[in-house]
Every structure is written in structure tokens, then in C-alpha cells.
Design a protein around this motif. Structure first.
Motif, PDB file in Angstrom:
ATOM      1  N   ILE B 182      61.127  81.313  19.655  1.00 14.81           N
ATOM      2  CA  ILE B 182      62.550  81.192  19.334  1.00 14.81           C
ATOM      3  C   ILE B 182      62.967  82.248  18.318  1.00 14.81           C
ATOM      4  O   ILE B 182      64.010  82.896  18.460  1.00 14.81           O
ATOM      5  CB  ILE B 182      62.858  79.775  18.788  1.00 14.81           C
ATOM      6  CG1 ILE B 182      62.738  78.721  19.890  1.00 14.81           C
ATOM      7  CG2 ILE B 182      64.242  79.720  18.148  1.00 14.81           C
ATOM      8  CD1 ILE B 182      63.904  78.647  20.837  1.00 14.81           C
ATOM      9  N   LEU B 183      62.131  82.467  17.308  1.00 16.23           N
ATOM     10  CA  LEU B 183      62.494  83.452  16.282  1.00 16.23           C
ATOM     11  C   LEU B 183      62.552  84.858  16.863  1.00 16.23           C
ATOM     12  O   LEU B 183      63.470  85.626  16.560  1.00 16.23           O
ATOM     13  CB  LEU B 183      61.499  83.391  15.120  1.00 16.23           C
ATOM     14  CG  LEU B 183      61.598  82.125  14.274  1.00 16.23           C
ATOM     15  CD1 LEU B 183      60.473  82.073  13.257  1.00 16.23           C
ATOM     16  CD2 LEU B 183      62.950  82.053  13.569  1.00 16.23           C
ATOM     17  N   ASN B 184      61.578  85.181  17.723  1.00 22.04           N
ATOM     18  CA  ASN B 184      61.610  86.495  18.369  1.00 22.04           C
ATOM     19  C   ASN B 184      62.849  86.641  19.241  1.00 22.04           C
ATOM     20  O   ASN B 184      63.467  87.705  19.306  1.00 22.04           O
ATOM     21  CB  ASN B 184      60.360  86.703  19.219  1.00 22.04           C
ATOM     22  CG  ASN B 184      59.149  86.967  18.350  1.00 22.04           C
ATOM     23  OD1 ASN B 184      59.287  87.549  17.265  1.00 22.04           O
ATOM     24  ND2 ASN B 184      57.988  86.524  18.789  1.00 22.04           N
ATOM     25  N   LEU B 185      63.190  85.532  19.896  1.00 22.98           N
ATOM     26  CA  LEU B 185      64.370  85.532  20.743  1.00 22.98           C
ATOM     27  C   LEU B 185      65.622  85.840  19.914  1.00 22.98           C
ATOM     28  O   LEU B 185      66.454  86.672  20.297  1.00 22.98           O
ATOM     29  CB  LEU B 185      64.502  84.160  21.405  1.00 22.98           C
ATOM     30  CG  LEU B 185      65.806  83.894  22.104  1.00 22.98           C
ATOM     31  CD1 LEU B 185      65.827  84.676  23.392  1.00 22.98           C
ATOM     32  CD2 LEU B 185      65.968  82.420  22.387  1.00 22.98           C
ATOM     33  N   ILE B 186      65.732  85.175  18.764  1.00 24.07           N
ATOM     34  CA  ILE B 186      66.894  85.404  17.911  1.00 24.07           C
ATOM     35  C   ILE B 186      66.939  86.858  17.443  1.00 24.07           C
ATOM     36  O   ILE B 186      67.990  87.500  17.456  1.00 24.07           O
ATOM     37  CB  ILE B 186      66.864  84.439  16.705  1.00 24.07           C
ATOM     38  CG1 ILE B 186      67.017  82.996  17.198  1.00 24.07           C
ATOM     39  CG2 ILE B 186      67.977  84.768  15.718  1.00 24.07           C
ATOM     40  CD1 ILE B 186      66.647  81.952  16.181  1.00 24.07           C
ATOM     41  N   ALA B 187      65.761  87.371  17.073  1.00 26.94           N
ATOM     42  CA  ALA B 187      65.705  88.767  16.643  1.00 26.94           C
ATOM     43  C   ALA B 187      66.143  89.704  17.759  1.00 26.94           C
ATOM     44  O   ALA B 187      66.832  90.700  17.519  1.00 26.94           O
ATOM     45  CB  ALA B 187      64.292  89.104  16.173  1.00 26.94           C
ATOM     46  N   SER B 188      65.770  89.358  18.999  1.00 28.59           N
ATOM     47  CA  SER B 188      66.147  90.260  20.095  1.00 28.59           C
ATOM     48  C   SER B 188      67.636  90.137  20.420  1.00 28.59           C
ATOM     49  O   SER B 188      68.273  91.129  20.770  1.00 28.59           O
ATOM     50  CB  SER B 188      65.269  90.005  21.325  1.00 28.59           C
ATOM     51  OG  SER B 188      65.722  88.871  22.020  1.00 28.59           O
ATOM     52  N   ILE B 189      68.175  88.940  20.286  1.00 29.00           N
ATOM     53  CA  ILE B 189      69.623  88.785  20.490  1.00 29.00           C
ATOM     54  C   ILE B 189      70.368  89.667  19.496  1.00 29.00           C
ATOM     55  O   ILE B 189      71.322  90.365  19.813  1.00 29.00           O
ATOM     56  CB  ILE B 189      70.056  87.318  20.285  1.00 29.00           C
ATOM     57  CG1 ILE B 189      69.522  86.442  21.415  1.00 29.00           C
ATOM     58  CG2 ILE B 189      71.578  87.207  20.199  1.00 29.00           C
ATOM     59  CD1 ILE B 189      69.736  84.965  21.202  1.00 29.00           C
TER      60      ILE B 189
END
Ligand SMILES: Nc1ncnc2c1ncn2[C@@H]1O[C@H](COP(=O)(O)OP(=O)(O)OP(=O)(O)O)[C@@H](O)[C@H]1O
Ligand SMILES: [Mg+2]
Lengths: 267, 283
Positions: B182-189
Motif C-alpha cells: 500500500i505504501l509503495n502504491l501511494i508513493a507511485s500515485i
């Protein structure tokens, strides 16, 4: 928004009324309501009002808090008032559009309103000063003689206490769900009736799911602790009357006698 | 343009015995495009603060400005604000309600009054953005795993194309792998869209490697508001309020105490490694 509903809620503070045995409060509330229907003159209502005022002061619950809870019932009061005002036959005071307000109507309506307001305040003091657990404990104890007739008193009391315990939880949950949907642009306030009802779906679905989930968890937790109903079950804190409770009963008897004598027989 | 909080205070259950002061004199400026971590112990007022930012709660004192306008003015369009400042709540169970994932994500855009085609397009893009595969689109959102539910919940807000995205504890209740995902996802968003992101968490470790600014809340007040390295320099004070600096910070501090001249401002394991290697190479 939903936190505004105070009817049936507990108000945490420490007062004489809070410390009373729940049985006393249950009996007192019932007798107080009965007294409202016994009396039929102003002195009786004055007495009732004075009694109520004293209890409110003793309970240390801010009056504002009680009135806030009554707002939701204002509509009901208004309807009762209007019906009584117009539909009581008698000597007309004022007439328009074929309707007339009668002298008897005015008296009837004001008495009815006072009765209802006292009734609501009286019973909300009970719930405001007694935790749901205490309340059902008291009820269970009061009704325990019925066990002879195989009435499931304990089970009923348990169901009631669970239901009461769930009210604030579900209210809080509703508040959270409403916010989560409003964050996505949901609008619960404006629009036609049909739109408003349709707007409830995003609120009700998560709410019901969560209620079922909670009920399921609770049932599981109770079973895991070997809950088997009322048979042979003892209490951690059994209810026993203390000195204050006896004094309270005495005051209650005095009030009741006074309201029967003054509110009914004399005058 | 930015979000500005000016002397904001908030009190729950005002006027009763249960009165709790959730926020006290909070002053913040949140410029466009920043990636912020909002950190604090349980009950420190994080959730309350983020609900003020999109107008779900109204401050008892002070003002909240979005792009220079006071959001609590009577004629301010709060509904429009909520599509611009998107807030994802802690529990996805509080917002999922439709029969299938895809329609649930459409809910936000639909409320904005967009036409059906546009709604579906946005829902599709958002679901792709959070990495939900096509095969889940027509499943019931209630049958998904915790991590997937959270992705769908995030997509539900992303579909409104917000300018600011606030996530309230998006990693609560996830395993380490799900959390990192989830954190990586947020960073990529954030990398893709460049929008402002506010990430609420009570774990320093989680946010340290991602964010460029950390706001530490303690008992309703802003305690620190600085870059991660500078905030973690106060490791001791943080511990006193129930928080902790990342573990590598402690290791480096211990090394320093032992007389090894390492730089102690590393936040991630990689930075710590570099700092130690640097000393070793010198010596
Ligand atoms: N609906 C409410 N009614 C009354 N008090 C509340 C309510 N919501 C929060 N509070 C109180 O306000 C304070 C701040 O709560 P808040 O939820 O903002 O904390 P938080 O930092 O988000 O905590 P957590 O990490 O547990 O989510 C707490 O003391 C809490 O008890
Ligand atoms: Mg929170």
C-alpha cells in the motif's frame, strides 16, 4: 450531527441520583408517570414539576442536555397539542375555517402537553443517570418473581442490555459511515423524498453489515466464555438496597400521597 | 495555492461532562504537491485534523482556508471541496456498499454529476492505478481481502481526481507485505500525479522513507513540523510521547556514542548503510 440525540443515553457524572439502586429509579419513574395521570388540577402539576425540578438539580445533569434530547420529540408534542386544541368539544373561544378552539380544548391541550413533557423528562432522567447494564439488572431483579411462571426474565433482560449497549455503538458507526460517504460527495440532506431515501442506501448497507458482524462476534465471544443463560448464574455485583435507597422510597411515598391528596381529592 | 490552518481548535461533546479537547491552536501551511506524514500517538487528534481539511467537521475556533477561501463561509461549496480534497477513511468497511467493485468506485464521480461514460472511465483508471485486476471488477467488494478492500476504497476517492489526497491510517491491520504494497502504491500515485498527499500513521518507520515532511501531533497540538531527518533528531522526546524514530536512527546514535564518527541523520536502511560505509572507507 447524530451525537445530538441524547434520548435514552447515559450521562456520566457522580450524583446522588446516579448512585441510587436502579430498582428505586425504575419504580420511581413508573410511579411518577402514574402520578401524572392521577392528578387533574394545577396544584398537582405544580407538585410534579417541583419534584422533577428537585431531581434534575440532584442529578447534576445539565438541563440543556435534556432539552436537546427532546428536540426530536417536538413534532410529536406539537401534533398532540394541535389535536387537543381543535378537537375537544366545548365552549368556543375562537373560530376560523370551520375549526374552533374551545376553552376546554385549551385546558386539555395544556394539561396534555405538560403531562407529556414531564413524562419524557422523567423517563429520560432515569436513562441519563443509569447505565444500561444497571437498568437491566434492576429490571431483572424486579421481575424475577415472574420466573415462577417460566417467564424468561434473565434472557429478556440480557437481550435488552445488549440492545441498549449497541445503540451508542451503532450511532457512532452511522456517524463514521456518513462521513466516509460524504467524503465521496454523498448528500444526505437535500433533494426530494425519493432521492433522500435512495441516498440512504450507501449508509444502510455498511451499517447493517457491521451490525451483523458485531452481533456475530458478540455471540461467539459469549459462547467462548460458556454463557448458558440465567440458570444458576450469580452476579459479580448483586443489587442490595442501602440507606439512601430507603430514604428515596420514603420520599417517593410522601410525594405520591401528596399528589393524590392535593392533586385529586381536595379542590 | 495551499491549505492553511489558522489557530484551529476543536472540542468534542462541548458543554458536557465528556468534553474532550481534540485540537489546540493548530497552525499549518500545506503547499501544493507536498508529500506529508501526519504522525501521532493514539488519540492525538490526527483523524480530527484531517476531517477539518475537507469540511466534514467544523473547527470550534480558528479558520481553515483552501486556495485562499475560508471553507466554513456559509456560501462555500463543500461538496465541490470534498472532491478536491479527497479523504480515505481508516476502515474501508465504512464506505464499500455497492454490489460490485466497479460500481462502488463509480459512486464518487457520480456524485460529482459527471455523465456515465466519464464516471466509468475514471473508475477504470482509478482501479488500474491502485493495481486492482480486471477479474475483481465485478466481484462483491465484501468478498475481497483486507488489502484489496483498502485499494478499492482508495480508488473510490482517486476516481474523483482530487488535488489533495488524505489517507487515514491506510496500513492499519495489514501484514508487513500488505503494508509495504500500500505504501509503495501511494508513493507511485504521488509520482504519477504529483498531487499533495497527507499520510496519517502512528508508525514513523512506515512513513519515514516516503515523505518529505513530517508533522508530529501530541495531545491535540503540533509538536514537530519538519523534514524527517530533523524530526528524528528528537528521538528521545518522541519516545516520551509514545512514538519512536526508525530503528536505524538508534543504531547510528549508539555508534556515535561509542566514538565512531557516523552521520546520524539516516532514515532508511540504505542510507544507514551508506553512512557506515563512508566511515569505514575513510578509516
Ligand atoms: N466522535 C467522538 N466523540 C467524542 N470524542 C471523540 C470522538 N472522536 C474522537 N474523539 C476524541 O478526540 C481525541 C482525538 O481523536 P482522534 O480520533 O482525532 O485521534 P487519532 O489521532 O486519530 O487517534 P487514532 O490513532 O487512534 O486513530 C481523542 O481523545 C478521542 O477520544
Ligand atoms: Mg484516527
Amino acid at each position: 450531527m447524530l451525537r445530538e440525540i441524547t434520548l435514552g443515553q447515559y450521562y456520566q457524572t457522580d450524583s446522588v441520583i446516579h448512585r441510587l439502586d436502579p430498582r428505586v429509579k425504575l419504580v420511581a419513574t413508573m410511579l411518577f408517570i402514574a402520578s401524572l395521570f392521577i392528578v387533574d388540577n394545577w396544584i398537582g402539576y405544580l407538585l410534579g414539576g417541583g419534584f422533577l425540578f428537585g431531581i434534575i438539580k440532584l442529578s447534576k445533569v445539565p438541563f440543556r442536555f435534556m432539552v436537546k434530547g427532546m428536540k426530536s420529540l417536538a413534532m410529536l408534542l406539537l401534533i398532540a397539542l394541535i389535536f387537543n386544541l381543535f378537537l375537544t368539544p366545548g365552549e368556543p373561544l375562537l373560530s376560523f375555517w370551520g375549526l374552533s378552539i374551545t376553552k376546554e380544548g385549551v385546558i386539555q391541550a395544556s394539561m396534555m402537553t405538560i403531562r407529556l413533557v414531564f413524562l419524557i423528562i422523567g423517563s429520560s432522567i432515569m436513562t441519563l443517570t443509569t447505565t444500561p447494564n444497571h437498568l437491566t439488572d434492576g429490571l431483572e431483579k424486579l421481575l424475577s418473581p415472574l420466573k415462577i411462571f417460566h417467564v424468561p426474565v434473565h434472557e429478556t433482560a440480557m437481550m435488552m442490555s445488549i440492545a441498549l449497549r449497541f445503540i451508542p455503538i451503532l450511532l457512532e458507526e452511522t456517524d463514521k459511515i456518513m462521513k466516509a460517504q460524504m467524503a465521496r460527495g454523498a448528500d444526505f440532506e437535500s433533494g426530494s423524498l425519493i432521492r433522500k431515501v435512495r441516498a440512504m442506501v450507501p449508509l444502510l448497507v455498511p451499517l447493517f453489515l457491521s451490525a451483523f458482524r458485531r452481533a456475530n462476534d458478540l455471540a461467539m465471544a459469549m459462547e467462548a466464555r460458556c454463557y448458558r443463560g440465567g440458570e444458576h448464574r450469580t452476579k459479580m455485583k448483586p443489587l442490595v438496597y442501602r440507606k439512601e435507597d430507603r430514604i428515596a422510597y420514603l420520599i417517593l411515598v410522601v410525594y405520591l400521597t401528596a399528589s393524590i391528596c392535593l392533586g385529586r381529592i381536595f379542590l | 495555492m495551499a491549505i492553511i490552518l489558522n489557530h484551529v481548535g476543536y472540542i468534542y461533546e462541548k458543554g458536557t461532562a465528556m468534553e474532550t479537547c481534540a485540537l489546540k491552536d493548530v497552525n499549518l501551511v500545506i503547499p501544493d504537491g507536498q508529500f506529508i506524514g501526519l504522525i501521532g500517538h493514539t488519540g492525538s487528534g490526527k483523524s480530527t485534523l484531517v476531517q477539518l481539511l475537507n469540511g466534514l467537521e467544523q473547527p470550534d475556533s480558528g479558520n481553515v482556508y483552501y486556495n485562499g477561501e475560508d471553507i466554513h463561509e456559509a456560501d462555500y461549496d463543500k461538496k465541490a471541496l470534498r472532491s478536491r480534497v479527497g479523504l480515505v477513511f481508516q476502515y474501508p468497511e465504512h464506505q464499500l456498499f455497492e454490489m460490485d467493485v466497479f460500481s462502488d468506485v463509480c459512486f464518487g464521480p457520480k456524485n460529482m454529476g459527471l455523465n456515465r461514460k466519464e464516471c466509468e472511465l475514471r473508475a477504470y483508471t482509478a482501479l488500474k492505478q491502485v493495481g486492482v485486476e480486471d477479474e475483481y471488477f465485478y466481484q462483491s467488494p465484501f468478498d475481497l481481502s483486507g488489502g484489496q478492500k483498502r485499494r478499492v476504497a482508495i480508488a473510490g476517492v482517486l476516481a474523483m481526481k482530487p488535488e489533495v489526497l488524505i489517507l487515514d491510517e491506510p496500513t492499519a491491520g495489514l501484514d508487513p507485505r500488505g503494508r509495504d504494497d500500500i505504501l509503495n502504491l501511494i508513493a507511485s500515485i504521488r509520482k504519477e500525479t504529483g498531487i499533495t498527499i497527507i499520510l496519517v500513521s502512528h508508525s514513523m518507520e512506515d512513513v519515514a522513507r516516503y515523505v518529505e515532511r513530517i508533522i508530529v501531533m501530541n495531545q491535540g497540538e503540533v509538536m514537530y513540523d519538519d523534514t524527517p531527518a530533523k524530526v528524528f533528531a528528537h528521538a528521545q522526546e518522541l519516545e516520551q510521547v509514545g512514538l519512536a524514530a526508525p530503528q536505524v536512527t538508534y543504531i547510528l546514535k549508539k555508534l556515535e556514542k561509542k566514538g565512531i564518527p557516523v552521520k546520524t541523520d539516516a532514515i532508511t536502511v540504505e542510507e544507514a548503510r551508506d553512512a557506515i560505509l563512508q566511515v569505514l572507507r575513510k578509516g
